[in-house]
Design a protein around this motif. Structure first.
Motif, short mmCIF file in Angstrom:
data_model
loop_
_atom_site.label_atom_id
_atom_site.label_comp_id
_atom_site.label_asym_id
_atom_site.label_seq_id
_atom_site.Cartn_x
_atom_site.Cartn_y
_atom_site.Cartn_z
N LEU A 76 71.50 -37.36 43.92
CA LEU A 76 72.60 -38.30 43.75
C LEU A 76 72.52 -38.86 42.34
O LEU A 76 71.43 -38.95 41.76
CB LEU A 76 72.52 -39.46 44.75
N TYR A 104 70.35 -49.82 46.25
CA TYR A 104 69.96 -49.75 44.86
C TYR A 104 70.80 -50.74 44.04
O TYR A 104 72.03 -50.75 44.14
CB TYR A 104 70.16 -48.33 44.33
N ARG A 125 65.44 -51.37 43.88
CA ARG A 125 65.89 -50.99 45.21
C ARG A 125 65.22 -51.87 46.25
O ARG A 125 64.14 -52.41 46.02
CB ARG A 125 65.62 -49.52 45.50
N THR A 159 65.36 -44.14 50.72
CA THR A 159 66.47 -44.85 51.34
C THR A 159 66.37 -46.34 51.08
O THR A 159 65.35 -46.97 51.36
CB THR A 159 66.48 -44.59 52.87
N LEU A 186 73.64 -42.31 40.38
CA LEU A 186 74.20 -43.66 40.43
C LEU A 186 74.70 -44.06 39.04
O LEU A 186 74.11 -43.68 38.03
CB LEU A 186 73.14 -44.66 40.89
N LEU A 235 65.23 -36.02 46.48
CA LEU A 235 65.22 -37.27 47.24
C LEU A 235 64.43 -37.14 48.54
O LEU A 235 64.42 -36.08 49.18
CB LEU A 235 66.64 -37.73 47.52
N THR A 249 74.34 -50.61 45.84
CA THR A 249 74.97 -49.44 46.46
C THR A 249 73.94 -48.78 47.38
O THR A 249 72.77 -48.65 47.02
CB THR A 249 75.49 -48.45 45.40
N GLN A 250 74.38 -48.40 48.56
CA GLN A 250 73.47 -47.86 49.57
C GLN A 250 73.19 -46.39 49.31
O GLN A 250 74.11 -45.59 49.10
CB GLN A 250 74.08 -48.02 50.97
N VAL A 251 71.91 -46.05 49.36
CA VAL A 251 71.47 -44.65 49.29
C VAL A 251 70.70 -44.37 50.57
O VAL A 251 69.73 -45.07 50.88
CB VAL A 251 70.59 -44.39 48.07
N GLY A 286 76.42 -44.20 45.32
CA GLY A 286 75.53 -44.11 46.48
C GLY A 286 76.15 -43.26 47.58
O GLY A 286 77.32 -42.86 47.50
#
Length: 123
Positions: free
Chosen positions: A18, A94, A38, A91, A20, A86, A117-119, A9
């Motif tokens: 990105l 995830y 998410r 946001t 993951l 994206l 994990t932050q996106v 992330g």
């Protein structure tokens, strides 16, 4: 019993990409289905994508179809989520999920979960 650890992330601009990863550790459970969910702030957990053990069955939420690709490497016990094009609405935190059966698109159908994990996609 089953441990899932996500990585990959981060912060990306609109239109960026990105990837993951989710590493699965288990000695006792045969994992069949792997999925990604998410959760954005103030919203419910949302299904993103899922993949069967052989990779022959794939499922995507309409909101990510054509932009995200789920894949898995069983030799490495890892599942991936490649995210392209994206958007700010992607946001979220995830989460990787796993199950020994054949769950659908609801989070409660999956038995095992990672920490998330932050996106963050900036506009």
């Amino acid at each position: 019993q089953v441990q899932l650890v996500e990585s990959g992330g981060g912060l990306v601009q609109t239109g960026g990409s990105l990837r993951l990863s989710c590493a699965v550790s288990t000695r006792t459970v045969n994992i069949h289905t792997m999925g990604w969910f998410r959760q954005a702030p103030g919203k419910e957990q949302e299904f993103v994508a899922a993949i069967s053990e052989t990779g022959g069955n794939l499922d995507y939420a309409d909101s990510v179809k054509g932009r995200f690709t789920i894949s898995r490497d069983n030799a490495m016990n890892t599942v991936f989520l490649q995210m392209n094009s994206l958007k700010p609405e992607d946001t979220a935190v995830y989460y990787c999920a796993a199950d020994s059966g054949f769950p659908g698109r609801y989070f409660y159908e999956y038995a095992y979960w990672g920490q998330g994990t932050q996106v963050t996609v900036s506009s």
